[in-house]
Write an enzyme that holds these catalytic residues in place. Structure first.
Site, PDB file in Angstrom:
ATOM      1  N   CYS A  58     -46.014 -48.935 -41.861  1.00 15.57           N
ATOM      2  CA  CYS A  58     -46.284 -50.620 -41.865  1.00 15.57           C
ATOM      3  C   CYS A  58     -45.790 -49.915 -40.555  1.00 15.57           C
ATOM      4  CB  CYS A  58     -45.682 -50.680 -42.897  1.00 15.57           C
ATOM      5  SG  CYS A  58     -43.485 -50.701 -42.649  1.00 15.57           S
TER       6      CYS A  58
ATOM      7  N   ASP B 201     -31.909 -54.594 -40.364  1.00 17.98           N
ATOM      8  CA  ASP B 201     -32.349 -55.945 -40.350  1.00 17.98           C
ATOM      9  C   ASP B 201     -32.203 -56.780 -39.440  1.00 17.98           C
ATOM     10  OD1 ASP B 201     -34.377 -54.835 -42.031  1.00 17.98           O
ATOM     11  OD2 ASP B 201     -33.418 -55.895 -43.573  1.00 17.98           O
TER      12      ASP B 201
ATOM     13  N   LYS C 122     -33.420 -63.168 -49.282  1.00 21.03           N
ATOM     14  CA  LYS C 122     -35.128 -62.268 -49.959  1.00 21.03           C
ATOM     15  C   LYS C 122     -34.644 -61.155 -51.125  1.00 21.03           C
ATOM     16  CE  LYS C 122     -37.911 -59.907 -46.208  1.00 21.03           C
ATOM     17  NZ  LYS C 122     -38.206 -58.885 -47.285  1.00 21.03           N
ATOM     18  N   ASN C 123     -34.231 -60.109 -49.865  1.00 17.62           N
ATOM     19  CA  ASN C 123     -34.341 -58.507 -50.446  1.00 17.62           C
ATOM     20  C   ASN C 123     -33.299 -58.177 -51.185  1.00 17.62           C
ATOM     21  OD1 ASN C 123     -35.967 -57.764 -48.014  1.00 17.62           O
ATOM     22  ND2 ASN C 123     -34.334 -56.760 -46.686  1.00 17.62           N
TER      23      ASN C 123
ATOM     24  N   ILE D 186     -32.516 -45.926 -38.423  1.00 24.53           N
ATOM     25  CA  ILE D 186     -33.077 -45.945 -40.122  1.00 24.53           C
ATOM     26  C   ILE D 186     -34.043 -45.822 -39.728  1.00 24.53           C
ATOM     27  CG2 ILE D 186     -33.278 -47.430 -42.197  1.00 24.53           C
ATOM     28  CD1 ILE D 186     -30.724 -47.131 -41.656  1.00 24.53           C
TER      29      ILE D 186
ATOM     30  N   ARG E  80     -44.929 -54.307 -48.712  1.00 28.98           N
ATOM     31  CA  ARG E  80     -44.340 -52.908 -49.976  1.00 28.98           C
ATOM     32  C   ARG E  80     -43.420 -52.824 -50.589  1.00 28.98           C
ATOM     33  NH1 ARG E  80     -44.231 -48.817 -47.042  1.00 28.98           N
ATOM     34  NH2 ARG E  80     -42.339 -48.247 -47.588  1.00 28.98           N
TER      35      ARG E  80
ATOM     36  N   ARG F  15     -42.430 -64.989 -44.042  1.00 28.12           N
ATOM     37  CA  ARG F  15     -42.167 -63.891 -45.083  1.00 28.12           C
ATOM     38  C   ARG F  15     -40.704 -64.050 -45.550  1.00 28.12           C
ATOM     39  NH1 ARG F  15     -43.051 -58.863 -43.696  1.00 28.12           N
ATOM     40  NH2 ARG F  15     -42.132 -57.958 -45.782  1.00 28.12           N
TER      41      ARG F  15
ATOM     42  N   ARG G 177     -42.069 -44.783 -43.726  1.00 22.37           N
ATOM     43  CA  ARG G 177     -41.585 -45.435 -44.763  1.00 22.37           C
ATOM     44  C   ARG G 177     -42.299 -45.106 -46.006  1.00 22.37           C
ATOM     45  NH1 ARG G 177     -40.407 -51.757 -43.826  1.00 22.37           N
ATOM     46  NH2 ARG G 177     -39.307 -51.565 -45.914  1.00 22.37           N
ATOM     47  N   PRO G 178     -42.526 -43.688 -45.901  1.00 22.74           N
ATOM     48  CA  PRO G 178     -42.732 -43.066 -47.465  1.00 22.74           C
ATOM     49  C   PRO G 178     -41.880 -43.468 -49.059  1.00 22.74           C
ATOM     50  CG  PRO G 178     -41.325 -41.767 -46.282  1.00 22.74           C
ATOM     51  CD  PRO G 178     -41.690 -42.796 -45.845  1.00 22.74           C
ATOM     52  N   VAL G 179     -42.167 -43.647 -49.471  1.00 19.63           N
ATOM     53  CA  VAL G 179     -41.748 -43.833 -51.267  1.00 19.63           C
ATOM     54  C   VAL G 179     -41.533 -42.384 -52.097  1.00 19.63           C
ATOM     55  CG1 VAL G 179     -42.226 -46.364 -50.880  1.00 19.63           C
ATOM     56  CG2 VAL G 179     -43.684 -44.294 -52.731  1.00 19.63           C
ATOM     57  N   ASP G 180     -41.820 -40.985 -51.427  1.00 22.85           N
ATOM     58  CA  ASP G 180     -41.625 -39.940 -51.889  1.00 22.85           C
ATOM     59  C   ASP G 180     -39.750 -39.580 -52.997  1.00 22.85           C
ATOM     60  OD1 ASP G 180     -39.754 -39.833 -49.017  1.00 22.85           O
ATOM     61  OD2 ASP G 180     -39.525 -37.856 -49.497  1.00 22.85           O
ATOM     62  N   LEU G 181     -39.138 -40.320 -52.424  1.00 17.95           N
ATOM     63  CA  LEU G 181     -37.646 -40.969 -53.353  1.00 17.95           C
ATOM     64  C   LEU G 181     -37.784 -41.422 -54.356  1.00 17.95           C
ATOM     65  CD1 LEU G 181     -35.603 -40.540 -50.362  1.00 17.95           C
ATOM     66  CD2 LEU G 181     -36.162 -38.850 -51.683  1.00 17.95           C
TER      67      LEU G 181
HETATM   68  C1  UD1 Z   1     -34.493 -51.920 -48.122  1.00 21.68           C
HETATM   69  C2  UD1 Z   1     -35.211 -53.720 -47.480  1.00 21.68           C
HETATM   70  C3  UD1 Z   1     -35.073 -53.714 -45.695  1.00 21.68           C
HETATM   71  C4  UD1 Z   1     -34.121 -53.206 -45.255  1.00 21.68           C
HETATM   72  C5  UD1 Z   1     -34.056 -51.026 -45.798  1.00 21.68           C
HETATM   73  C6  UD1 Z   1     -33.160 -50.735 -44.764  1.00 21.68           C
HETATM   74  C7  UD1 Z   1     -36.054 -54.685 -49.007  1.00 21.68           C
HETATM   75  C8  UD1 Z   1     -37.110 -55.029 -49.603  1.00 21.68           C
HETATM   76  N1  UD1 Z   1     -36.352 -54.108 -48.271  1.00 21.68           N
HETATM   77  O1  UD1 Z   1     -36.427 -51.652 -47.139  1.00 21.68           O
HETATM   78  O2  UD1 Z   1     -35.110 -55.402 -45.270  1.00 21.68           O
HETATM   79  O3  UD1 Z   1     -34.591 -52.846 -43.328  1.00 21.68           O
HETATM   80  O4  UD1 Z   1     -33.745 -51.365 -46.757  1.00 21.68           O
HETATM   81  O5  UD1 Z   1     -31.918 -51.573 -44.361  1.00 21.68           O
HETATM   82  O6  UD1 Z   1     -34.996 -54.203 -49.857  1.00 21.68           O
HETATM   83  N2  UD1 Z   1     -37.094 -43.167 -46.861  1.00 21.68           N
HETATM   84  C9  UD1 Z   1     -37.729 -41.926 -47.370  1.00 21.68           C
HETATM   85  N3  UD1 Z   1     -38.791 -42.029 -48.633  1.00 21.68           N
HETATM   86  C10 UD1 Z   1     -38.492 -42.937 -49.151  1.00 21.68           C
HETATM   87  C11 UD1 Z   1     -37.881 -43.857 -49.358  1.00 21.68           C
HETATM   88  C12 UD1 Z   1     -37.592 -44.111 -47.670  1.00 21.68           C
HETATM   89  O7  UD1 Z   1     -38.070 -41.190 -46.496  1.00 21.68           O
HETATM   90  O8  UD1 Z   1     -38.894 -42.447 -50.839  1.00 21.68           O
HETATM   91  C13 UD1 Z   1     -36.826 -43.805 -45.334  1.00 21.68           C
HETATM   92  C14 UD1 Z   1     -37.792 -44.708 -45.190  1.00 21.68           C
HETATM   93  O9  UD1 Z   1     -38.650 -44.159 -44.560  1.00 21.68           O
HETATM   94  C15 UD1 Z   1     -36.411 -45.163 -44.048  1.00 21.68           C
HETATM   95  C16 UD1 Z   1     -35.210 -44.868 -44.381  1.00 21.68           C
HETATM   96  O10 UD1 Z   1     -35.171 -44.319 -45.850  1.00 21.68           O
HETATM   97  O11 UD1 Z   1     -36.468 -44.263 -42.461  1.00 21.68           O
HETATM   98  C17 UD1 Z   1     -34.938 -45.887 -45.234  1.00 21.68           C
HETATM   99  O12 UD1 Z   1     -35.055 -46.922 -46.548  1.00 21.68           O
HETATM  100  P1  UD1 Z   1     -34.942 -47.526 -47.083  1.00 21.68           P
HETATM  101  O13 UD1 Z   1     -33.721 -47.910 -47.783  1.00 21.68           O
HETATM  102  O14 UD1 Z   1     -36.064 -47.000 -48.685  1.00 21.68           O
HETATM  103  O15 UD1 Z   1     -36.185 -49.006 -46.556  1.00 21.68           O
HETATM  104  P2  UD1 Z   1     -36.879 -49.818 -47.939  1.00 21.68           P
HETATM  105  O16 UD1 Z   1     -36.022 -50.074 -49.227  1.00 21.68           O
HETATM  106  O17 UD1 Z   1     -38.265 -49.872 -47.801  1.00 21.68           O
END
Ligand code: UD1
Length: 422
Positions: free
Chosen positions: A116, A309, A22-23, A331, A92, A401, A121-125
């Site tokens: 969530c 996961d 899936k991922n 994480i 997401r 899912r 789980r921000p997307v700031d990066l």
């Molecule tokens: C992906 C996987 C999810 C898995 C996770 C960690 C997909 C679709 N999902 O989620 O199944 O559990 O990797 O292996 O591939 N973070 C920030 N800012 C950002 C992005 C991330 O602070 O802009 C933080 C997150 O809140 C978290 C950590 O970084 O604490 C890692 O998250 P991330 O690797 O981004 O997870 P996803 O890509 O959402």
């Protein structure tokens, strides 16, 4: 809402075929937006998140055709550059359209995901990385509004960018964006997950110039256009890991087909430490156990360390193992939602910050339980497989899912699982 009724106590035996990941599929489907000619994919699992992504791409004007595990995507006539809140709140990973849309069309409007079940789980990066590449990004009314129209030739600009945290979808979004940028992008502290590597391999077949995927420095030399290709999605290491734990907990013997041990080193190591026998060849993994498992300490971290996961599934294993274990989640800040449900089945778990102390008990009792995320739901199914009596797992839309044909695959291995439709 559908539920699963699991009657525990059966040992799992036989073979199970692991689906495409899936991922890996989610970013790969979004990468279709980068291509001017059709993309042909195989090993696309029948999952709700895949349906959602295909619907989202369809809403943008991508022509989608799907037959069994094959999907073709034609993004030659994209008409909308938006991912609405309605779509992003159900999944997401919809944020993965942001990089491709911006790179190819110079404009994107994507809803912010919000919180969530497993944390903020921000997307700031994702946002900062695209800004570093020159994009203008503004947050208005809960949406990320992004544009490159002010840049030379409306193209993102290559940049050297260090990501503060290892982020999987962040790395994927920026890598996709950089494929069509002007100049060279270097992503430092990149995620090394196999799904990032699979995406990179497909992008390279599409004409992208990428080196270093699978290491923490990925270099992308931008090209002017990308074309479609054919690609078979890598197998799902988390689905595989879940069936491996099921085999170990139930004291069975299960051979996984279409599974890669080289993607599961940390998980296999822990299963062996717990007392299971794990053997493998290029495309199969076999797990055998007498069901008498030892408690194992787990600490999640980015790949190649132990995956977050798989944390909930190993928590399930530890609840019925001999001894005491510590499960540490590094994480996500709120990823112990399964604990309270396992306690209701008789598990002995206490939580201190990001660590759970699990004292193994001889047996769990069946109960009605529910989970608020995908892997937590899977861990409750595993608990149900070994519990005394019946377990009802509610809210199984989470499982739909991410686990293709879960009850069919488990029943073929000898489990007793029924879907109750309401
Ligand atoms: C992906 C996987 C999810 C898995 C996770 C960690 C997909 C679709 N999902 O989620 O199944 O559990 O990797 O292996 O591939 N973070 C920030 N800012 C950002 C992005 C991330 O602070 O802009 C933080 C997150 O809140 C978290 C950590 O970084 O604490 C890692 O998250 P991330 O690797 O981004 O997870 P996803 O890509 O959402």
């Amino acid at each position: 809402m559908d539920k699963l009724l699991i009657t525990g106590g059966n040992r799992l035996h036989g073979e199970v075929t692991i689906s495409g990941a899936k991922n890996a599929a989610l970013p790969i489907l979004c990468a279709a937006l980068l291509a001017e000619t059709p993309l042909h994919l195989s090993s696309i699992a029948a999952l709700k998140d895949i349906d959602t992504t295909l619907k989202l791409l369809g809403m943008m004007g991508v022509k989608v055709s799907r037959h069994e595990d094959k999907v073709s995507l034609d993004a030659s006539e994209v008409a909308s550059f938006e991912a609405t809140y309605e779509m992003v709140k159900t999944m997401r990973a919809s944020i993965l359209v942001l990089g491709p849309l911006l790179a190819r069309f110079g404009t994107a409007r994507v809803s912010l995901p919000g919180g969530c079940a497993i944390g903020s789980r921000p997307v700031d990066l994702h946002i900062k990385g695209l800004q570093a590449m020159g994009a203008a990004l503004h947050i208005t009314h809960g949406y990320i509004q992004a544009s490159t129209l002010h840049l030379p030739n409306r193209r993102l600009q290559g940049v050297r960018y260090y990501m503060d945290l290892v982020t999987v979808t962040g790395t994927e979004n920026l890598m996709m964006a950089a494929t069509l940028a002007e100049g060279t992008t270097v992503l430092e502290n990149a995620a090394k997950e196999p799904e990032v590597v699979d995406l990179a391999e497909m992008l390279i077949k599409m004409g992208a110039k990428i080196t270093g995927a699978g290491t923490d420095v990925i270099t992308i030399e931008g090209v002017e256009k990308l074309n479609g290709t054919t690609h078979n999605v890598v197998c799902d290491r988390i689905e595989a890991g879940t069936y491996m734990v099921a085999a170990a907990m139930t004291g069975g013997e299960v051979k996984l087909l279409n599974a890669r041990a080289d993607l599961l080193d940390a998980v296999i190591e822990k299963l062996r430490e717990a007392g299971a026998t794990v053997t493998s060849d290029a495309n199969t993994i076999t797990v055998k156990s007498d069901g008498l498992l030892k408690a194992v300490n787990i600490r999640t971290a980015p790949h190649p360390a132990f995956p977050t996961d798989m944390q909930a599934q190993f928590m399930a294993l530890n609840t019925v193992a001999t001894g005491v274990s510590k499960v540490t989640e590094t994480i996500f800040e709120n990823r112990f939602m399964h604990v309270q449900e396992m306690q209701r089945m008789g598990a002995d778990i206490s939580i201190d910050g990001n660590t759970a102390l699990v004292k193994g008990v001889p047996v769990l009792d069946g109960a009605t339980v529910m989970a608020t995320d995908l892997r937590a739901s899977a861990s409750l199914v595993l608990s149900g497989l070994v519990a005394r009596g019946d377990t009802v797992v509610e809210r199984i839309y989470h499982l739909d899912r991410g686990y293709e044909h879960l009850e069919r695959k488990l029943n073929a291995l000898g489990a007793n699982v029924k879907r109750l439709s309401s």
